[in-house]
Design a protein around this motif. Structure first.
Motif, PDB file in Angstrom:
ATOM      1  N   LEU A 181     -79.850 111.391  36.222  1.00 48.54           N
ATOM      2  CA  LEU A 181     -79.025 110.331  36.809  1.00 48.54           C
ATOM      3  C   LEU A 181     -79.536 110.091  38.224  1.00 48.54           C
ATOM      4  O   LEU A 181     -79.051 110.680  39.177  1.00 48.54           O
ATOM      5  N   SER A 182     -80.533 109.242  38.344  1.00 49.38           N
ATOM      6  CA  SER A 182     -81.163 109.069  39.645  1.00 49.38           C
ATOM      7  C   SER A 182     -80.518 107.945  40.447  1.00 49.38           C
ATOM      8  O   SER A 182     -80.143 108.115  41.596  1.00 49.38           O
ATOM      9  N   ALA A 183     -80.407 106.780  39.855  1.00 49.55           N
ATOM     10  CA  ALA A 183     -79.814 105.644  40.571  1.00 49.55           C
ATOM     11  C   ALA A 183     -78.935 104.869  39.608  1.00 49.55           C
ATOM     12  O   ALA A 183     -79.431 104.285  38.647  1.00 49.55           O
ATOM     13  N   ASN A 184     -77.664 104.914  39.858  1.00 49.80           N
ATOM     14  CA  ASN A 184     -76.690 104.288  38.969  1.00 49.80           C
ATOM     15  C   ASN A 184     -75.476 103.871  39.764  1.00 49.80           C
ATOM     16  O   ASN A 184     -75.283 104.319  40.874  1.00 49.80           O
ATOM     17  N   VAL A 185     -74.600 103.102  39.120  1.00 45.11           N
ATOM     18  CA  VAL A 185     -73.275 102.956  39.706  1.00 45.11           C
ATOM     19  C   VAL A 185     -72.534 104.270  39.438  1.00 45.11           C
ATOM     20  O   VAL A 185     -72.918 105.044  38.547  1.00 45.11           O
ATOM     21  N   PHE A 186     -71.488 104.523  40.212  1.00 44.08           N
ATOM     22  CA  PHE A 186     -70.944 105.899  40.189  1.00 44.08           C
ATOM     23  C   PHE A 186     -70.261 106.259  38.878  1.00 44.08           C
ATOM     24  O   PHE A 186     -70.123 107.430  38.546  1.00 44.08           O
ATOM     25  N   THR A 187     -69.797 105.279  38.092  1.00 41.08           N
ATOM     26  CA  THR A 187     -69.138 105.589  36.819  1.00 41.08           C
ATOM     27  C   THR A 187     -70.140 105.800  35.674  1.00 41.08           C
ATOM     28  O   THR A 187     -69.757 106.207  34.579  1.00 41.08           O
TER      29      THR A 187
ATOM     30  N   GLY B  50     -82.821 105.209  36.402  1.00 40.10           N
ATOM     31  CA  GLY B  50     -83.252 105.128  37.799  1.00 40.10           C
ATOM     32  C   GLY B  50     -84.126 103.927  38.071  1.00 40.10           C
ATOM     33  O   GLY B  50     -84.234 103.011  37.255  1.00 40.10           O
ATOM     34  N   ARG B  51     -84.753 103.961  39.212  1.00 41.60           N
ATOM     35  CA  ARG B  51     -85.644 102.892  39.625  1.00 41.60           C
ATOM     36  C   ARG B  51     -86.992 103.069  38.933  1.00 41.60           C
ATOM     37  O   ARG B  51     -87.314 104.161  38.449  1.00 41.60           O
ATOM     38  N   SER B  52     -87.760 102.011  38.929  1.00 43.33           N
ATOM     39  CA  SER B  52     -89.033 102.043  38.199  1.00 43.33           C
ATOM     40  C   SER B  52     -89.924 103.184  38.666  1.00 43.33           C
ATOM     41  O   SER B  52     -90.561 103.863  37.850  1.00 43.33           O
TER      42      SER B  52
ATOM     43  N   PRO C  44     -75.912 118.223  20.621  1.00 40.35           N
ATOM     44  CA  PRO C  44     -74.831 119.061  21.163  1.00 40.35           C
ATOM     45  C   PRO C  44     -75.254 119.773  22.450  1.00 40.35           C
ATOM     46  O   PRO C  44     -74.412 120.299  23.170  1.00 40.35           O
ATOM     47  N   SER C  45     -76.547 119.773  22.715  1.00 42.45           N
ATOM     48  CA  SER C  45     -77.053 120.485  23.893  1.00 42.45           C
ATOM     49  C   SER C  45     -77.573 119.463  24.911  1.00 42.45           C
ATOM     50  O   SER C  45     -78.556 118.759  24.652  1.00 42.45           O
ATOM     51  N   VAL C  46     -76.898 119.394  26.052  1.00 38.44           N
ATOM     52  CA  VAL C  46     -77.228 118.361  27.045  1.00 38.44           C
ATOM     53  C   VAL C  46     -77.276 118.973  28.443  1.00 38.44           C
ATOM     54  O   VAL C  46     -76.322 119.644  28.863  1.00 38.44           O
ATOM     55  N   SER C  47     -78.379 118.765  29.129  1.00 37.21           N
ATOM     56  CA  SER C  47     -78.455 119.160  30.537  1.00 37.21           C
ATOM     57  C   SER C  47     -78.432 117.887  31.373  1.00 37.21           C
ATOM     58  O   SER C  47     -78.956 116.853  30.953  1.00 37.21           O
ATOM     59  N   VAL C  48     -77.815 117.987  32.550  1.00 35.94           N
ATOM     60  CA  VAL C  48     -77.626 116.784  33.369  1.00 35.94           C
ATOM     61  C   VAL C  48     -78.113 117.053  34.786  1.00 35.94           C
ATOM     62  O   VAL C  48     -77.628 117.972  35.446  1.00 35.94           O
ATOM     63  N   GLN C  49     -79.068 116.252  35.220  1.00 37.12           N
ATOM     64  CA  GLN C  49     -79.521 116.310  36.610  1.00 37.12           C
ATOM     65  C   GLN C  49     -78.794 115.195  37.351  1.00 37.12           C
ATOM     66  O   GLN C  49     -79.089 114.018  37.172  1.00 37.12           O
ATOM     67  N   THR C  50     -77.807 115.583  38.152  1.00 38.39           N
ATOM     68  CA  THR C  50     -76.989 114.556  38.806  1.00 38.39           C
ATOM     69  C   THR C  50     -77.742 113.969  39.995  1.00 38.39           C
ATOM     70  O   THR C  50     -78.702 114.544  40.491  1.00 38.39           O
TER      71      THR C  50
END
Lengths: 342, 382
Positions: free
Chosen positions: A77-83, A143-145, A97-103
């Protein structure tokens, strides 16, 4: 053990349920306002009206059908709106079922709160090095290009990269449309997230003569002015401020522009993409057929179009999201917001 | 007002602008204050350039009251992409220079009724900034396309002008070394070898930074020893055209490749939307008085007397305090028929003897996922 459609929908539901809890947590409002630059009212608006906490069964089924089953999904999650983390994590859990998240380091609050509320050890926060440990599965990068390119270069062989890049929305005002209603609806599409979403409308085509086009631009300016009383625009970044000043001066030269403290609405006969921060560019066209050649250089960046009319749909690829005025920032939870690359 | 009167006014203003160049060439004081002529030109443009008239009206200004150039509203370079910036119609402007284009496809256009003032100014300041004296270069080596290949590029036009006027030995075949994007190293090798054997005079190498990078990449560790006192003029950025190279490293590599001093590698700053150019003055001043800048640092660009660069606040468009960084607001008296004051996108800072060019704002990473203006721009001295 097979991961059935029902299993996958159930996982997504748990994510949505968690988001419903997060949406009512008042302690998040100030940190999110600080990190996003949005006003408190802008954050409240996002949580209240633009978080997809009540998806229908059909929408969830479509979401799951659009997701490709995978052993693991790493979400960047590099560049997004906050929701946006809700949809991104929901889409990932529809795959695996297995998910890792880089905020996002710049706006981690909502994503972290959501992960805490999900409270599933298989859906966890991970850092940027985590994909190096993966030899299979998927990376969903938002994210951005430049970010997407960097992730692609660094990704291990065997990983599938799903790219969700930047874009913008386009609105069309048809000869039969009521100008006042269209302007109010469009203002409510421009205001959320202060127009930094990848479906946020930036260009408005108005079919008609210059009187009609100018009348619409004035109505839209008035609607944006009124909207600011309820949802004040947040702070613009230095770059956004600079781009806004250039946009206004350029439009004064090339056409006309209405400028308020929290918005600008420009008018010309050529395409100009205004900066985000509640700026709309109105382009006068004699007929809808003009759209094809005017938009040609940026057609690949268009993610969403309104209104949802058949005569408009024919000018855009099937991947763009079509919606009514006022609904552009509320796409159903039936897949990623940006359907261009799935 | 009649077309004849418009032409007459334009001609008179061009003549006054060229008088600045004449004075410069004679190392004489400028014939009148820059502000006075800038305001006169701006009044002419308010009368005959429709977009400028709209800009003036929208800002509630009265051209009759202008006495200083900083009262004139600047035309953003973006305007050249979206409207005609000219006092004259298409049929009256035989030359149009175009920018290289952006992601959104729009190319800026700068139409010219006459190139007389452009050429006089470019040549005079180019000669002062690049040469050792009249006719000192034996030949030009252009690392870029010829005007035949790129007829609507202002940079190509200017380089061709220099290749003709600042050298004693011009032939297209032995001047242009890039065709269809391919560098002809073999011919260049032959020419430089012959020049050394024949003890030819110095070369003037002209090209864009990205062409220089491609050249260095193609060259590898090899060298092209240029005749003594040769010089290199490099211009423009890299964005999207080649791998990006630090300007100091590029200068060092060029110095090694051509066996010349770093001071003889001179950067130019120009853009399609202007008629005047700016140069580093690391080697200038050997030919005339009034150039106390000889040996000035790299990265500091000087203006000719007919142009002025002022850093302005990007938000208010007002001049920033001395020494502060701002967006370049450029008064260019040679832009008689288009926009006498242009608002560039580059950041600059005034320094002794000129201005420091800092490029586009680095800025903070953009928020959200909506496409940014930065992501759509890729432009320059086309």
């Amino acid at each position: 053990m097979t991961d059935t459609v029902e299993d996958r929908i159930a996982r997504v539901r748990r994510v949505v349920d968690a988001a419903r809890i997060v949406a009512t947590d008042p302690s998040l409002i100030d940190p999110i306002a600080a990190s996003t630059g949005l006003s408190r009212e802008g954050v409240e608006l996002g949580l209240r009206d633009h978080l997809e906490t009540n998806p229908s069964d059909e929408e969830l089924l479509l979401l799951v059908q659009r997701a490709v089953p995978a052993a693991h999904v790493h979400v960047i999650l590099s560049a997004n709106v906050f929701t946006a983390p809700l949809r991104a994590i929901a889409y990932a859990t529809a795959s695996s079922p297995s998910v890792s998240v880089q905020t996002s380091s710049r706006e981690p609050h909502f994503a972290n709160a959501l992960l805490r509320a999900i409270a599933d050890p298989a859906i966890f926060a991970a850092d940027r090095d985590y994909p190096r440990t993966l030899s299979s599965g998927e990376v969903h990068v938002y994210g951005r290009s430049a970010t997407i390119d960097a992730v692609e270069k660094l990704a291990q062989a065997g990983l599938v990269i799903r790219k969700h890049g930047p874009g913008f929305g386009v609105a069309c005002v048809l000869p039969a449309d009521d100008l006042a209603r269209a302007s109010v609806g469009l203002a409510s599409d421009i205001v959320p997230f202060d127009q930094r979403g990848c479906v946020s409308p930036r260009i408005v085509f108005v079919v008609g003569d210059s009187d009609r086009v100018n009348a619409f631009a004035d109505l839209l300016a008035a609607a944006l002015d009124r909207a600011n009383d309820l949802i004040p625009r947040g702070a613009l970044s230095e770059d956004e401020k600079t781009d806004a000043v250039r946009y206004v001066e350029t439009t004064r030269f090339a056409g006309r522009v209405s400028v308020g403290a929290s918005y600008a609405v420009g008018v010309s006969t050529s395409i100009m993409i205004p900066p985000s921060g509640r700026h709309a560019h109105v382009v006068r066209i004699p007929s809808l057929t003009e759209i094809t050649h005017l938009l040609a250089p940026v057609a690949h960046l268009v993610t969403a179009v309104c209104p949802n009319e058949r005569e408009i749909a024919s000018f855009f690829p099937a991947s763009v999201r079509l919606s009514a005025f006022g609904m552009m920032q509320r796409p159903p939870l039936d897949g990623p917001v940006d359907l261009r690359r799935i | 007002m009649s077309g004849e009167r418009k032409l007459e006014r334009s001609e008179a203003l061009h003549a006054r602008a060229r008088a600045f160049v004449d004075a410069f060439e004679k190392s004489a004081p400028s014939p009148e204050p820059l502000d006075a002529l800038a305001c006169e030109i701006a009044r002419f443009q308010a009368d005959f350039v429709p977009g400028f008239a709209r800009l003036v009206k929208a800002r509630g200004l009265d051209p009759a009251t202008w006495a200083r150039a900083d009262e004139i509203p600047a035309v953003p370079t973006d305007a050249f992409k979206h409207a005609r910036v000219s006092a004259f119609s298409e049929s009256e402007t035989p030359t149009t220079f175009r920018t290289s284009g952006t992601t959104i496809g729009a190319r800026g256009e700068h139409p010219f009724r006459t190139l007389a003032t452009y050429d006089r100014g470019a040549l005079a300041f180019g000669r002062r900034s690049l040469t050792h004296g009249p006719g000192t270069f034996s030949r030009a080596v252009v690392l870029g396309p010829s005007p035949k290949e790129l007829p609507d590029s202002s940079l190509t036009h200017m380089i061709d002008l220099f290749a003709h006027e600042l050298t004693s030995n011009f032939t297209a075949k032995t001047t242009y070394f890039i065709s269809d994007g391919v560098i002809d190293l073999e011919t260049l090798d032959e020419i430089t070898a012959r020049a050394l054997v024949a003890a030819e005079g110095p070369f003037l190498v002209l090209g864009t930074s990205f062409a220089m990078v491609h050249f260095l990449d193609a060259l590898g560790e090899a060298q092209f020893r240029l005749p003594p006192k040769s010089r290199v003029m490099q211009t423009g950025g890299f964005k999207g055209k080649s791998r990006e190279v630090d300007s100091k490293k590029l200068r060092r590599d060029l110095s090694r490749a051509f066996c010349i001093a770093e001071a003889d590698i001179i950067a130019e700053y120009g853009m399609t939307e202007l008629s005047s150019q700016f140069y580093e003055q690391t080697s200038a001043g050997e030919t005339g008085a009034g150039h106390a800048l000889h040996g000035a640092a790299h990265g500091i660009y000087a203006e000719p007397p007919w142009a002025r660069v002022t850093p302005v606040d990007p938000d208010t468009l007002l001049p920033v305090s001395e020494g502060e960084v701002g967006i370049a607001r450029i008064v260019d008296l040679a832009n008689v028929d288009s926009a006498v004051v242009v608002l560039a996108a580059d950041r600059v800072r005034r320094r002794a003897g000129g201005f420091e060019l800092l490029g586009r704002a680095a800025g903070s990473p953009p928020r959200g996922c909506s496409i940014t203006i930065e992501e759509m721009m890729d432009d320059g001295h086309g």
